[in-house]
Design a protein around this motif. Structure first.
Motif, PDB file in Angstrom:
ATOM      1  N   LEU A  40      33.643  65.890  12.258  1.00  0.00           N
ATOM      2  CA  LEU A  40      34.039  64.936  13.034  1.00  0.00           C
ATOM      3  C   LEU A  40      34.726  66.349  14.495  1.00  0.00           C
ATOM      4  O   LEU A  40      34.746  65.758  15.823  1.00  0.00           O
ATOM      5  CB  LEU A  40      35.211  65.179  12.766  1.00  0.00           C
ATOM      6  N   LEU A  41      35.312  67.547  13.556  1.00  0.00           N
ATOM      7  CA  LEU A  41      35.604  68.849  14.828  1.00  0.00           C
ATOM      8  C   LEU A  41      34.544  69.347  15.066  1.00  0.00           C
ATOM      9  O   LEU A  41      35.188  70.011  16.623  1.00  0.00           O
ATOM     10  CB  LEU A  41      36.546  69.532  14.105  1.00  0.00           C
ATOM     11  N   GLY A  42      33.377  68.960  14.631  1.00  0.00           N
ATOM     12  CA  GLY A  42      31.832  69.708  15.819  1.00  0.00           C
ATOM     13  C   GLY A  42      31.119  68.921  16.666  1.00  0.00           C
ATOM     14  O   GLY A  42      31.590  68.165  17.232  1.00  0.00           O
ATOM     15  N   GLY A  43      30.848  67.451  15.367  1.00  0.00           N
ATOM     16  CA  GLY A  43      28.977  67.037  16.525  1.00  0.00           C
ATOM     17  C   GLY A  43      30.063  65.776  16.656  1.00  0.00           C
ATOM     18  O   GLY A  43      29.814  65.362  17.415  1.00  0.00           O
ATOM     19  N   GLY A  44      31.028  64.961  16.089  1.00  0.00           N
ATOM     20  CA  GLY A  44      31.918  64.410  16.908  1.00  0.00           C
ATOM     21  C   GLY A  44      32.815  64.681  17.879  1.00  0.00           C
ATOM     22  O   GLY A  44      33.704  63.632  18.511  1.00  0.00           O
ATOM     23  N   GLY A  45      33.048  65.865  18.506  1.00  0.00           N
ATOM     24  CA  GLY A  45      34.305  65.948  19.176  1.00  0.00           C
ATOM     25  C   GLY A  45      35.421  65.658  19.077  1.00  0.00           C
ATOM     26  O   GLY A  45      35.983  65.452  20.507  1.00  0.00           O
ATOM     27  N   VAL A  54      40.585  60.111  11.066  1.00  0.00           N
ATOM     28  CA  VAL A  54      39.287  59.103  11.294  1.00  0.00           C
ATOM     29  C   VAL A  54      39.384  59.882   9.361  1.00  0.00           C
ATOM     30  O   VAL A  54      38.912  58.361   8.944  1.00  0.00           O
ATOM     31  CB  VAL A  54      37.835  59.970  11.915  1.00  0.00           C
ATOM     32  N   VAL A  55      39.942  60.336   8.992  1.00  0.00           N
ATOM     33  CA  VAL A  55      39.524  60.321   7.892  1.00  0.00           C
ATOM     34  C   VAL A  55      40.669  59.830   7.041  1.00  0.00           C
ATOM     35  O   VAL A  55      40.332  59.365   5.847  1.00  0.00           O
ATOM     36  CB  VAL A  55      39.623  62.339   7.137  1.00  0.00           C
ATOM     37  N   THR A  56      41.572  59.441   7.544  1.00  0.00           N
ATOM     38  CA  THR A  56      43.248  58.833   6.973  1.00  0.00           C
ATOM     39  C   THR A  56      42.067  57.396   6.438  1.00  0.00           C
ATOM     40  O   THR A  56      42.184  56.364   5.178  1.00  0.00           O
ATOM     41  CB  THR A  56      44.422  58.611   7.445  1.00  0.00           C
ATOM     42  N   GLY A  57      41.124  56.970   7.638  1.00  0.00           N
ATOM     43  CA  GLY A  57      40.666  55.591   7.999  1.00  0.00           C
ATOM     44  C   GLY A  57      40.027  55.219   6.361  1.00  0.00           C
ATOM     45  O   GLY A  57      40.203  54.300   6.327  1.00  0.00           O
ATOM     46  N   ALA A  94      24.580  56.241   7.673  1.00  0.00           N
ATOM     47  CA  ALA A  94      23.356  56.892   8.018  1.00  0.00           C
ATOM     48  C   ALA A  94      23.990  56.796   9.605  1.00  0.00           C
ATOM     49  O   ALA A  94      23.578  57.839  10.396  1.00  0.00           O
ATOM     50  CB  ALA A  94      22.426  55.629   7.927  1.00  0.00           C
ATOM     51  N   VAL A  95      24.738  55.542  10.492  1.00  0.00           N
ATOM     52  CA  VAL A  95      25.088  55.694  11.439  1.00  0.00           C
ATOM     53  C   VAL A  95      25.980  56.693  11.753  1.00  0.00           C
ATOM     54  O   VAL A  95      26.412  57.326  13.084  1.00  0.00           O
ATOM     55  CB  VAL A  95      25.450  54.279  11.679  1.00  0.00           C
ATOM     56  N   VAL A  96      27.009  56.859  10.689  1.00  0.00           N
ATOM     57  CA  VAL A  96      28.199  57.664  11.137  1.00  0.00           C
ATOM     58  C   VAL A  96      27.504  59.146  12.491  1.00  0.00           C
ATOM     59  O   VAL A  96      28.829  59.482  13.468  1.00  0.00           O
ATOM     60  CB  VAL A  96      28.846  58.532  10.535  1.00  0.00           C
ATOM     61  N   PRO A  97      27.068  60.091  11.977  1.00  0.00           N
ATOM     62  CA  PRO A  97      26.346  61.150  12.721  1.00  0.00           C
ATOM     63  C   PRO A  97      26.073  60.784  13.819  1.00  0.00           C
ATOM     64  O   PRO A  97      25.989  61.786  14.976  1.00  0.00           O
ATOM     65  CB  PRO A  97      25.379  61.751  11.885  1.00  0.00           C
ATOM     66  N   LEU A  98      25.571  59.776  14.102  1.00  0.00           N
ATOM     67  CA  LEU A  98      25.656  59.178  15.593  1.00  0.00           C
ATOM     68  C   LEU A  98      26.411  58.724  16.459  1.00  0.00           C
ATOM     69  O   LEU A  98      25.889  58.781  17.963  1.00  0.00           O
ATOM     70  CB  LEU A  98      24.287  58.179  15.861  1.00  0.00           C
ATOM     71  N   PRO A 103      37.642  55.445  18.710  1.00  0.00           N
ATOM     72  CA  PRO A 103      37.277  54.625  18.431  1.00  0.00           C
ATOM     73  C   PRO A 103      35.737  54.599  17.744  1.00  0.00           C
ATOM     74  O   PRO A 103      36.013  53.987  16.644  1.00  0.00           O
ATOM     75  CB  PRO A 103      37.441  53.578  19.448  1.00  0.00           C
ATOM     76  N   ALA A 104      34.515  54.594  18.549  1.00  0.00           N
ATOM     77  CA  ALA A 104      33.633  54.346  17.141  1.00  0.00           C
ATOM     78  C   ALA A 104      33.852  55.129  16.118  1.00  0.00           C
ATOM     79  O   ALA A 104      33.253  54.745  15.065  1.00  0.00           O
ATOM     80  CB  ALA A 104      33.069  54.681  18.232  1.00  0.00           C
ATOM     81  N   LEU A 105      33.988  56.373  16.286  1.00  0.00           N
ATOM     82  CA  LEU A 105      34.070  57.383  14.250  1.00  0.00           C
ATOM     83  C   LEU A 105      35.349  56.298  13.350  1.00  0.00           C
ATOM     84  O   LEU A 105      35.041  56.159  12.432  1.00  0.00           O
ATOM     85  CB  LEU A 105      34.591  58.294  14.654  1.00  0.00           C
ATOM     86  N   ALA A 106      36.238  56.124  14.296  1.00  0.00           N
ATOM     87  CA  ALA A 106      37.153  55.613  13.143  1.00  0.00           C
ATOM     88  C   ALA A 106      36.704  53.934  12.980  1.00  0.00           C
ATOM     89  O   ALA A 106      37.319  54.495  11.057  1.00  0.00           O
ATOM     90  CB  ALA A 106      38.220  55.286  13.871  1.00  0.00           C
ATOM     91  N   ALA A 107      36.136  54.072  13.622  1.00  0.00           N
ATOM     92  CA  ALA A 107      35.322  51.902  12.923  1.00  0.00           C
ATOM     93  C   ALA A 107      34.627  52.354  11.623  1.00  0.00           C
ATOM     94  O   ALA A 107      34.162  51.882  10.576  1.00  0.00           O
ATOM     95  CB  ALA A 107      34.964  51.618  14.200  1.00  0.00           C
ATOM     96  N   GLY A 108      33.121  53.578  12.115  1.00  0.00           N
ATOM     97  CA  GLY A 108      32.329  53.599  11.713  1.00  0.00           C
ATOM     98  C   GLY A 108      33.111  54.314  10.228  1.00  0.00           C
ATOM     99  O   GLY A 108      32.470  53.982   9.501  1.00  0.00           O
TER     100      GLY A 108
END
Length: 416
Positions: A40-45, A54-57, A94-98, A103-108
Motif C-alpha cells: 500500500l505504501l509502495g505500489g498502492g500510492g 485500509v489495513v483496518t478495513g 488477485a485484484v488488490v495489486p491492480l 476508495p478502491a483499495l479500501a473496498a477491495g
C-alpha cells in the motif's frame, strides 16, 4: 509426538481429512497479508494514514463476516459457504495489486477480509457436524494444526516471492486459495449421490445436500446467557494471544534492547510447541471436563504473560513463551469444544459470533500495545494481558456456580 499427530490426522473421518487439507492449502495461501502494508505504501500510492485505514478495513470485513456467518449457515451447508468464501477471496486478493487510490483499495481489502474470515465459522460448523462430541476437542486441535502449519509456511514463501516481484505474492496467494476450493469441491463431488458429507461419522449432522443442517428455533434466555458468558470470558484470552503477533518484535528490540533474533526465537518456540504438542495433549485430555481444562489453560496463559512482563533476558523470554504456549495448546480447543456443546437449536451457528472475538482482539491489540508501552515500562502490555487472563480465570470459577452462566457437560470418557 509427531508420529502420534500424523496417525491422528490420518485417522480422521474423511470429511475432517478433507477439511484439514483444505485448511492447510488455504492458510498456506495467507502469504500476501503480511506484505499488504508495504504494498500500500509502495505500489498502492498511499500515505501511512491511508495504509493504516485500509489495513483496518480488512479487520472490519472479517468482523462483518463473523457477524453474518450465523445467518448464512442457516441457509447454506458449511461446505457451500466455504467454497463461496474461497472463490470470493481468491478473486479479491488477485485484484488488490491492480487497484490504486484509497476508495478502491479500501473496498477491495474489506471484501478480502470478509471472504477470508467467512471460511472460519463454516469450518467450525463442518468440524462440529463431522465429529462426535467426545471426538470434538481432538478434531478442533487437528483443525488448528492445519492453520498453524499453513501460517508457518505461507509467510516464508511470501517473503521469497515478494523479494522477486511484489505483485506475485498476491497472485500466488490467490492460486493457493483456488487450490483449496478445488480440493473441497472435488472431495465433495466424489461422494455417492444421496450421501451427506458427514454421513459416515455417525454424528447425525449430515443432510445429504447443501441445505442448512439445523432448524431455526430461538434460543432460551439461559442459552443466550451461557453463550455470552463464554464469549465474555474468552475475550481476555483472545486479546492476550493477539498481542505476540503485533508486539513481540517491538518489545524485544525496542523495549528490552535485545538482538532481533530473540523475537524469532519466541515465534519459533511458540510455533514448534503448538505443532508438536497440541494434538497429543488434547488426545490425552479428551476425557477431562471443560471447567478443569479451561482453568488449567487460563492459569498457564496468565502466568506466561505475567512472566513476559518481568522477563528482561532472552532465556527468560523463552521460559515465558513456553508457559503461554502451553496455555494456548490447552485453552483454545477446550473453548471451541465447550461453545460447540452449549445447548441450543443450532449451536454450530453460534461459532461465527464466537469467533468475532478473535477479530475484536486483533483490532484492539495494537492499540493496547501502543498506549500501554512506554520507556521504562516495556512489559506493561504483557502485564495487562496476564492480569486480565487471571481475572477471567477467577470469573470462570464464579460462573460455574450458576446454571445460567455455565453449562455442566455430560461426562466424556473417550476420544476414539
Amino acid at each position: 509426538m509427531p508420529l502420534e499427530t500424523l496417525r491422528t490426522v490420518a485417522g480422521l473421518a474423511p470429511p475432517l481429512r478433507t477439511l484439514f487439507l483444505t485448511t492447510l492449502f488455504f492458510r498456506t495461501g495467507t502469504m500476501a497479508y503480511p506484505f499488504l502494508t508495504p504494498h500500500l505504501l509502495g505500489g498502492g500510492g498511499l500515505d501511512p494514514a491511508g495504509a493504516g485505514l485500509v489495513v483496518t478495513g480488512f479487520g472490519i470485513g472479517a468482523l462483518a463476516a463473523d457477524l453474518a456467518a450465523g445467518r448464512l449457515l442457516g441457509r447454506l451447508h458449511p461446505y457451500a459457504l466455504m467454497r463461496a468464501g474461497l472463490l470470493l477471496g481468491a478473486a479479491a486478493v488477485a485484484v488488490v495489486p491492480l487497484l490504486h487510490g484509497l476508495p478502491a483499495l479500501a473496498a477491495g481489502v474489506l471484501l478480502w477480509g470478509f471472504a477470508y474470515e467467512i471460511v472460519t465459522p463454516a469450518a467450525y460448523a463442518a468440524t462440529i457436524a463431522g465429529s462426535r462430541p467426545e471426538q470434538r476437542k481432538v478434531a478442533f486441535s487437528c483443525y488448528r494444526l492445519a492453520i498453524n502449519l499453513g501460517l508457518s509456511a505461507g509467510p516464508l514463501l511470501g517473503a521469497l516471492l515478494y523479494a522477486l516481484d511484489p505483485h506475485s505474492v498476491f497472485w500466488a496467494n490467490a492460486l493457493c486459495v483456488l487450490a483449496a476450493a478445488a480440493l473441497l469441491h472435488l472431495r465433495r463431488e466424489r461422494r455417492p449421490a444421496g450421501v451427506g458429507p458427514y454421513a459416515d461419522t455417525g454424528s447425525g449432522g449430515g443432510t445429504g445436500n447443501d441445505a442448512a443442517p439445523h432448524g431455526t428455533l430461538r434460543p432460551t434466555a439461559a442459552e443466550r446467557t451461557r453463550f455470552w458468558t463464554a464469549f465474555g470470558l474468552s475475550l481476555p484470552i483472545q486479546l492476550a494471544y493477539a498481542l505476540p503477533s503485533v508486539f513481540v518484535a517491538a518489545h524485544v528490540i525496542v523495549g528490552l534492547g535485545l538482538p532481533g533474533y530473540w523475537a524469532g526465537v519466541v515465534f519459533t518456540v511458540n510455533a514448534v510447541g503448538i505443532v508438536l504438542f497440541e494434538v497429543p495433549v488434547n488426545i490425552r485430555t479428551a476425557g477431562v471436563g471443560h471447567l478443569a481444562t479451561l482453568l488449567i489453560g487460563y492459569a498457564l496463559a496468565g502466568a506466561g504473560f505475567l512472566l513476559m512482563a518481568l522477563a528482561d533476558t532472552g532465556p527468560e523470554l523463552v521460559l515465558a513463551t513456553l508457559l503461554w504456549t502451553a496455555g494456548e495448546v490447552v485453552v483454545f480447543p477446550a473453548l471451541l469444544d465447550y461453545v460447540s456443546r452449549l445447548p441450543g437449536p443450532a449451536p454450530d451457528r453460534t461459532m461465527g459470533l464466537f469467533s468475532s472475538g478473535v477479530n475484536l482482539a486483533f483490532i484492539a491489540a495494537p492499540q493496547l500495545a501502543l498506549h500501554l508501552s512506554a520507556p521504562g515500562h516495556p512489559g506493561a502490555p504483557w502485564a495487562a494481558a496476564g492480569a486480565a487472563v487471571c481475572a477471567a480465570c477467577l470469573l470462570l470459577l464464579a460462573a460455574r456456580t450458576h446454571p445460567y452462566t455455565w453449562h455442566k457437560e455430560e461426562p466424556c470418557t473417550s476420544a476414539t
